[in-house]
Design an enzyme around this catalytic site. Structure first.
Site, PDB file in Angstrom:
ATOM      1  N   SER A 293       3.404  -0.414   5.314  1.00 13.96           N
ATOM      2  CA  SER A 293       2.526  -0.531   6.711  1.00 13.96           C
ATOM      3  C   SER A 293       3.452   0.111   7.923  1.00 13.96           C
ATOM      4  CB  SER A 293       2.363  -2.045   7.180  1.00 13.96           C
ATOM      5  OG  SER A 293       1.795  -2.329   8.316  1.00 13.96           O
ATOM      6  N   ASP A 304       6.917  13.575  10.077  1.00 14.69           N
ATOM      7  CA  ASP A 304       5.989  14.519  10.706  1.00 14.69           C
ATOM      8  C   ASP A 304       6.724  15.215  11.842  1.00 14.69           C
ATOM      9  OD1 ASP A 304       3.899  13.850   8.848  1.00 14.69           O
ATOM     10  OD2 ASP A 304       2.893  12.533  10.299  1.00 14.69           O
ATOM     11  N   LYS A 318       0.205   1.613   2.314  1.00 11.45           N
ATOM     12  CA  LYS A 318      -1.065   0.625   3.353  1.00 11.45           C
ATOM     13  C   LYS A 318      -1.114   1.241   4.783  1.00 11.45           C
ATOM     14  CE  LYS A 318      -1.264  -3.996   5.226  1.00 11.45           C
ATOM     15  NZ  LYS A 318      -1.640  -3.753   6.659  1.00 11.45           N
TER      16      LYS A 318
END
Length: 556
Positions: A293, A304, A318
């Protein structure tokens, strides 16, 4: 009391039914009519069961079972929170509760203190790891479930609670004053070497970003010029805290995560809103299969933007967002309302709960359906299976004897024995299990049960089953017998062969008695493959840069 609960239940069901029926009548909506019809059937069923069933039933409990069974058809994160569980839910989201500040659990059938939190009533009042809990106030809790004992220990701050425990042969009674317990999201931070700082982030409850910020500011004041952020075993939590932690390392105005769901109200884009604390410090983030999460948002966003090198193992996967919706009578439902997407555009949800097989089981997203995305530098990353590290570390495996010693609480019990006989030990970073301590442990094991099956023995047992099934056993029986004799494990020899990993388990248990959770984390840093690789990467700036641009070069 039963009649009161029953009347309240039927009132709630009746009110819900009327509201839905009225809404259905006005809108002539087939879907709402179907909901209303089935609510009517459900209410009628409970009413008739309460009237006709041969034994008395707890209607309220029965309805709760029905609610939970309904939610199980969706995903594991959508759950009903009745009024009596609201305190536990608040603890999960805020990290705050009124109590004595101790983790309790059941070891080999005995409820005991597993970890008193440093500086809180249980620890300052003298309770220790391994103390067996006998009484809380006037209630004998020896046979009670751990969850029930936890509820008895909790209560409003500044109220008193009596606790009686057994320690060895002694019975000890203490009066503790409950406090507001705030569990830190950063149980430990410090310097691994002269230049490298380390922050262990264990949760994302309220103030997680503040806890990380304070740790980083302190480390930088100590001359730290590179950083390891550890989110291994972190189950996640509050989304806002994840965004603010990413903001510590990337500039203002950058997208961190977006949420997309069925309702327009849950669609949102979360961006950094402040100037970063340090946008240039070389950074490694440690992840594993239990990072989930919010931990995945932090790791994935930093990956990223090519802001950090990720080391460890693939995360849990998740990518679902939950919203808490209030219901009648102070109950709530935590319902999945959206999926989250990190800056590259990927969703890292690994299980598709909308599709289930004949057994009702959901499945992982197959590799063939995973989509490719690119990081800021053009590195290829994929969706649908958690966050994959830039440098993989295989999970550490332990010998069966080590598993047996830990699972049977023998390592735990020896830690208690050692603590009773030794007033102090060296600092967590210096303490080691000496040969004398290990010899004492081996001697202490004499007469204690810790039998186990080695991997080879298990393989031979499986071979016998298959051979018997396919009628080959008679032919190979002499060979099997000879092999079993050769591989039959020798516990005394295994204690020598696997002593280093057994020593590691003993070291953790013993250090926890003197230095609590912080000491265990600190000590673990010096025998950790992930940390070793992180230090290697951080100490070589060329290697660090190559990792962050390697895929882009291959692509071009």
């Amino acid at each position: 009391m039963i009649n009161k609960n029953r009347n309240r239940l039927f009132t709630v069901l009746g009110t819900a039914l009327i509201a839905v029926l009225l809404f259905s009548f006005v809108n002539r909506n087939d879907k709402l009519f179907a909901i209303a019809k089935n609510l009517d059937i459900f209410a009628s069923l409970v009413r008739e069961l309460d009237s006709y069933y041969v034994d008395e039933i707890d209607a309220e409990s029965l309805v709760t079972v029905g609610i939970n069974a309904m939610l199980e058809e969706l995903d594991p994160y959508t759950e009903y929170i009745p009024e009596e569980n609201s305190d536990d839910f608040r603890l999960m989201t805020t990290g705050e509760y009124g109590g004595v500040g101790a983790l309790i659990g059941n070891r080999t059938g005995t409820n005991m203190i597993l970890m008193p939190y440093k500086g809180f009533p249980a620890q300052s009042g003298g309770l220790r790891i391994g103390d067996e809990i006998l009484k809380v106030d006037t209630v004998n809790v020896v046979e009670k479930a751990t969850a029930d004992i936890s509820k008895l220990l909790k209560g409003p701050a500044n109220t008193d609670v009596f606790v009686q425990v057994k320690r060895g042969e002694d019975t000890i009674s203490v009066n503790l004053t409950r406090r507001k317990i705030v569990i830190s999201n950063v149980p430990y931070y410090g310097k691994i070497d002269d230049q490298t700082g380390y922050i262990k982030l264990s949760d994302f409850t309220t103030n997680a970003a503040s806890d990380v910020r304070k740790a980083l500011v302190d480390l930088k004041s100590q001359g730290v010029t590179r950083l390891v952020l550890d989110v291994r075993d972190n189950p996640g939590g509050i989304l806002k805290e994840a965004v603010e932690i990413v903001n510590l390392f990337i500039p203002k105005g950058k997208e961190v995560v977006s949420t997309i769901g069925k309702l327009e109200s849950v669609n949102a884009v979360y961006k950094t809103t402040k100037s970063p604390l340090d946008k240039d410090i070389p950074l490694v983030v440690l992840i594993n299969e239990r990072s989930a999460s919010a931990a995945e948002i932090v790791a994935g966003a930093l990956q990223d933007y090519d802001r950090a090198v990720l080391i460890g193992r693939k995360t849990f996967g998740k990518g679902l967002v939950q919203t808490t919706v209030p219901l009648s009578y102070n109950s709530q439902v935590k319902v999945t309302t959206a999926k989250y997407y990190i800056p590259s555009g990927r969703c890292i949800q690994a299980i598709d709960y909308s599709k289930k097989d004949e057994m009702g089981n959901s499945s992982s997203i197959p590799d063939s359906l995973r989509n490719e995305f690119t990081t800021k530098n053009g590195r290829i990353v994929k969706d649908g299976a958690g966050i994959e590290p830039d440098r993989m570390i295989e999970p550490k495996s332990y010998a069966p004897i080590t598993y047996s010693l830990v699972a049977r609480s023998l390592v735990f019990d020896f830690g208690n024995e050692f603590y009773r006989q030794n007033n102090s030990i060296g600092a967590p970073s210096d303490f080691q299990i000496s040969e004398d301590i290990y010899k004492d442990f081996v001697s202490w094991l004499e007469g204690k049960e810790y039998d186990y099956t080695t991997y080879v023995e298990k393989a031979l047992d499986d071979l016998v089953k298959y051979a018997e099934k396919e009628n080959y056993f008679e032919e190979i029986q002499p060979t099997i017998k000879d092999l079993k004799k050769k591989v039959s494990h020798n516990k005394e020899q295994d204690l020598i062969t696997y002593q280093e990993e057994i020593k590691s388990a003993l070291k953790e248990e013993i250090i926890s008695r003197y230095y609590y959770q912080e000491g265990v984390v600190e000590a673990s840093l010096y025998d950790d493959e992930d940390i070793d690789l992180a230090l290697k990467v951080l100490s070589d700036q060329t290697e660090l840069k190559n990792i962050l641009i390697a895929t882009a070069k291959r692509k071009n």
